[in-house]
Design a protein around this motif. Structure first.
Motif, mmCIF file in Angstrom:
data_model
loop_
_atom_site.group_PDB
_atom_site.id
_atom_site.type_symbol
_atom_site.label_atom_id
_atom_site.label_comp_id
_atom_site.label_asym_id
_atom_site.label_seq_id
_atom_site.Cartn_x
_atom_site.Cartn_y
_atom_site.Cartn_z
ATOM 1 N N LEU A 88 2.290 2.276 -2.987
ATOM 2 C CA LEU A 88 0.866 2.485 -2.701
ATOM 3 C C LEU A 88 0.281 1.117 -2.246
ATOM 4 O O LEU A 88 0.172 0.238 -3.019
ATOM 5 N N TRP A 124 5.533 -0.128 2.230
ATOM 6 C CA TRP A 124 4.897 0.579 1.122
ATOM 7 C C TRP A 124 4.202 1.855 1.601
ATOM 8 O O TRP A 124 4.274 2.891 0.942
ATOM 9 N N ARG A 141 5.411 5.460 -0.193
ATOM 10 C CA ARG A 141 4.582 6.379 -0.991
ATOM 11 C C ARG A 141 4.250 7.644 -0.226
ATOM 12 O O ARG A 141 4.045 8.702 -0.823
ATOM 13 N N ARG A 198 7.673 9.732 -0.443
ATOM 14 C CA ARG A 198 8.104 10.073 -1.801
ATOM 15 C C ARG A 198 9.631 10.168 -1.890
ATOM 16 O O ARG A 198 10.169 10.963 -2.644
ATOM 17 N N LEU A 239 11.798 3.855 -2.345
ATOM 18 C CA LEU A 239 11.105 3.117 -3.403
ATOM 19 C C LEU A 239 12.040 2.116 -4.074
ATOM 20 O O LEU A 239 11.633 1.003 -4.421
ATOM 21 N N GLU A 289 2.850 -0.064 -9.003
ATOM 22 C CA GLU A 289 2.649 1.325 -8.570
ATOM 23 C C GLU A 289 3.962 1.953 -8.130
ATOM 24 O O GLU A 289 4.199 3.138 -8.357
ATOM 25 N N ALA A 290 4.835 1.160 -7.511
ATOM 26 C CA ALA A 290 6.140 1.676 -7.104
ATOM 27 C C ALA A 290 6.965 2.082 -8.314
ATOM 28 O O ALA A 290 7.623 3.133 -8.323
ATOM 29 N N LEU A 322 5.559 5.307 -9.637
ATOM 30 C CA LEU A 322 5.892 6.451 -8.789
ATOM 31 C C LEU A 322 7.355 6.827 -8.906
ATOM 32 O O LEU A 322 7.703 8.013 -8.994
#
Length: 644
Positions: free
Chosen positions: A17, A317, A321, A324, A329, A344-345, A348
């Motif tokens: 993100l 990034w 994100r 998905r 990631l 955030e990674a 996720l």
């Protein structure tokens, strides 16, 4: 008149993100997912749906109030807390996953401790959707409601025998600035999904981060994905009274996810990413170029770490994100161990199960999905590749069909895998079974087999009946094939009006080939005003048909049916250069005489802004122009330099 070599033909189908953007709006969301019910059957996905949607919304600038497995008291308290926050918000959103039902046209959400003995228990034991709506009405802004809650009646006879109880959820009328999005049509039942998320939530998660996508376009994309993932058995639906547009991700419109993947991989000159691109998109528009990059042996994996501006990391990034994809990631975390989005990674990736732990249903979809049924999370598999993995696909799809007997789509996927194994007779029996149970892909596949006499006697009337049935159910391929047949007037009586109506319906539901075909008809004067062609070509490009960029650029460059606009033509061309199979780059370098110098100059000016072109901006081709376009295509695309 079109210049030589620039005449367009209609398209038909074939068988085989970053940190949250700066936002003017204050955004508040309430997300509830109920799975662990005490008195009725457990649901696998809602608690996952709620967590995953909450993480996505937080990354999009929402203040999120999340509740999972809430009791009656918990749901009412969470709703009160949400109401206080909603009163100061410009955009308020409610997302619910779990059991729900309707009585006399009113919808009720089911807390985990609900216990119904008679229909008179409903007011006390449930939470009426109107309670949440009252909380949202405190906000003067936009209200968005997503209800992934149309599963089977959980209380059996208690509700079945009660007056006014209907299937699924009821349509809700609203005042201005509301949008209601349902996982399926009103009065119909949705499915819980066979993986971590429901079909509806999975589609939402894959489209929320599409840059510059209006919410109406998002819902078209979600509807298209869910329809494809369920073979037409579930069709999301919305009721909107919004008075302005809204985008979850307000970043500049960029290229398709596939093209962005290639941009990131080539920009980093990373062989691992290029291999992952080829694995994900084996027939992608950049597949040959990716192979060529790998053949050169180029590798500068340290480039990402040396990217002082952070531009490469931000691109990476944005892709990770949006896609998905767990492997992406993982590579992001490896390449940028102290990156701006490291936390955030990690959050996720914790939500995404490893590929090897995928359910039979998810594995079946990954191995056997038809490319024409591609979704944002599954690009589909060409027949030749399926032939290589036919045994594994048959095993996974057979298990999925047994585990989810209500989803005939797995039978249709099993049929395709069986055909790839060489057993066409068995495949036809499976297609017949799936088609009889309503699967749209099975109907279209059978229609094409009947039409061509493949594996069975040729049966043109039978094929046309199957196309009609599939088109009525929402198959865009069936609509397009029928339209082409009606235009030709060979297998069916010619009926141009109905053909155009079919194409318009398919285009409105997100079929890019239908939009492109309408553009061709409009530019040729066979449909409305020739000026409409530009809108159709732009819609086709936006929805995934990269030829739309070239077609739009031709109109803008020539002023055919629209005002000449070299700048807009240049923007379309540069998007096409980045996204298509190389056709636009060839048009600009080998057929440059077909373009006005004003348009070519506008292209050169943008390439100069990107730092790729240092020669005279004169509208004349040359090796420096070709080199600059090649850099733009291979990792240099910059959406900020183009108009949205």
């Amino acid at each position: 008149m079109a210049r030589p070599g620039r005449q367009l033909a209609m398209l038909c189908t074939t068988l085989f993100l970053a940190a949250a953007p700066a936002l003017a709006d204050t955004r508040v969301a309430l997300v509830v997912g109920n799975s662990e019910y005490e008195a009725v059957g457990r649901l696998e996905n809602p608690q996952n749906d709620a967590l995953d949607i909450s993480v996505a919304l937080e990354g999009l600038g929402f203040e999120v109030h999340t509740g999972r497995n809430l009791t009656k008291a918990g749901m009412r308290q969470t709703t009160r807390d949400f109401a206080a926050a909603a009163a100061r918000a410009d955009v308020v959103l409610f997302y619910y996953a779990g059991h729900a039902f309707q009585v006399d046209g009113r919808n009720y959400l089911l807390p985990t401790d609900a216990a119904l003995s008679t229909v008179t228990d409903i007011p006390e034991e449930t939470v009426a959707i109107n309670e949440v709506l009252r909380a949202m009405e405190a906000s003067p802004g936009m209200k968005l409601i997503f209800l992934d809650a149309c599963r089977d009646n959980p209380f059996g006879q208690v509700l079945e025998d009660a007056p006014g109880v209907g299937d699924g959820l009821a349509r809700v009328g609203t005042d201005a600035n509301f949008l209601f999005a349902y996982a399926t049509q009103p009065d119909n039942v949705a499915y819980d999904g066979t993986g971590r998320n429901s079909f509806f939530t999975e589609a939402m998660l894959h489209h929320l981060y599409t840059p510059g996508q209006d919410i109406s376009e998002l819902m078209i994309s979600v509807r298209r994905d869910v329809l494809a993932a369920t073979g037409g058995r579930q069709i999301p639906w919305e009721n909107s009274s919004l008075t302005r547009s809204f985008m979850f991700d307000e970043s500049p419109v960029t290229v398709s996810e596939e093209a962005l993947f290639y941009q990131v991989a080539t920009g980093a000159k990373d062989p691992d990413l290029l291999r992952l691109y080829l694995e994900t998109y084996p027939q992608g528009a950049h597949a040959e170029e990716a192979l060529a990059f790998l053949d050169t042996g180029l590798s500068t994996r340290a480039l990402g770490l040396a990217d002082a501006s952070g531009e490469q990391e931000e691109k990476f990034w944005a892709l990770a994100r949006r896609s998905r994809l767990r492997p992406l990631l993982e590579v992001y975390l490896e390449r940028y161990p102290e990156g701006a989005h490291h936390a955030e990674a990690q959050r996720l990736i914790a939500l995404l199960p490893p590929l090897e732990s995928a359910s039979d249903g998810a594995l079946c979809e990954r191995l056997a999905t038809h490319p024409r049924d591609a979704t944002a999370g599954n690009p589909g598999v060409p027949f030749a590749r399926l032939q290589q993995n036919a045994v594994a696909a048959i095993r996974a799809c057979s298990a999925a069909a047994i585990q989810s007997p209500e989803l005939s789509h797995y039978v249709a996927l099993l049929a395709r895998a069986t055909a790839a194994s060489g057993d066409l007779s068995r495949a036809i029996d499976l297609y017949l079974s799936a088609a009889e149970r309503g699967d749209l892909r099975a109907m279209v596949s059978l229609a094409q087999l009947k039409e061509n006499g493949t594996g069975m006697a040729q049966d043109i009337p039978g094929a046309m009946r199957l196309y009609e049935r599939a088109a009525e159910g929402g198959s865009q391929d069936a609509m397009i094939n029928l339209a082409i047949t009606l235009f030709e007037g060979k297998l069916l009586p010619q009926d141009a009006d109905r053909a155009i109506a079919l194409l318009k319906r398919a285009a409105a539901e997100g079929a890019p080939k239908a939009a492109f075909n309408l553009g061709v008809l409009a530019q040729d004067g066979a449909l409305g005003d020739p000026a409409e062609a530009l809108d159709y070509f732009r819609r086709a490009a936006r929805d995934g048909e990269a030829q739309g960029y070239l077609a739009a650029a031709i109109l803008l460059d020539e002023g055919r049916g629209v005002a000449r606009d070299p700048n807009a033509a240049a923007d379309a061309l540069l998007r096409g250069v980045a996204e298509d199979d190389g056709t636009v780059l060839t048009q600009l370098t080998r057929n440059s005489a077909d373009w006005t110098r004003e348009t070519l100059s506008a292209v050169q000016a943008r390439l100069a802004q990107a730092g790729f072109y240092a020669s005279a901006i004169d509208g004349l081709p040359g090796p420096n122009f070709t080199a600059a376009l090649t850099k733009w295509r291979n990792g240099g695309f910059d959406a900020a330099l183009l108009a949205n």
